[in-house]
Enzyme design. Sequence first.
Site, short mmCIF file in Angstrom:
data_model
loop_
_atom_site.label_atom_id
_atom_site.label_comp_id
_atom_site.label_asym_id
_atom_site.label_seq_id
_atom_site.Cartn_x
_atom_site.Cartn_y
_atom_site.Cartn_z
N ASP A 13 -14.68 13.33 -21.82
CA ASP A 13 -14.87 13.16 -20.39
C ASP A 13 -13.52 13.47 -19.74
OD1 ASP A 13 -16.01 12.08 -17.90
OD2 ASP A 13 -14.66 10.37 -18.27
N ASP A 15 -12.29 12.44 -16.13
CA ASP A 15 -11.68 11.41 -15.29
C ASP A 15 -11.69 10.04 -15.96
OD1 ASP A 15 -11.24 13.32 -13.25
OD2 ASP A 15 -13.30 13.08 -12.56
#
Length: 178
Positions: A13, A15
């Site tokens: 991922d 953020d």
Amino acid sequence: MTSRTAPLAVLFDRDNTLVADVPYNGDPELVRPMPGALEAVAAVRAAGLPIGVVSNQSGIARGIVTREQVDAVNARVDELFGGFDTWQVCPHGPDDGCLCRKPAPGMVLQAAEALGVDPARTVVIGDIGADVGAAHAAGARAVLVPTSVTRQQEVWAADAVASDLRDAVRMALAGDAA
């Protein structure tokens, strides 16, 4: 948790996993790696595995940032981390009903296809339940790295939880992702 087959690829991922979350960031100058993230990605690269990013970017659908701004931020992430083998970005909003927005499996499946690996031999590392959900929906494995935004229920529901990103990579490379 028992040891499983080592992965053929690792997906991250963006953020709050690779870089500090700046909500709806469209400014590459605001990109800051999370603690240990550079070393964690380097460890996957040193293991000879392809790496990718799977990232929901609903700010595009909301009209807060443009795709070009998101691409510029992603280019900065690439520059800081030495490049990723695939980027999968969902530009849709939560109510758009797409198949790519995590926890749907679309981006994980697209990343695995782009990397030429079986999703079942892929590990997704992220900070919220949607990351884990997308991995499992695609038949992949996952490691959750809780942050201040991770809900306690997401931690309880995750089969593999790491104390930090370096630990998550260690678990992934050892085949201990669930």
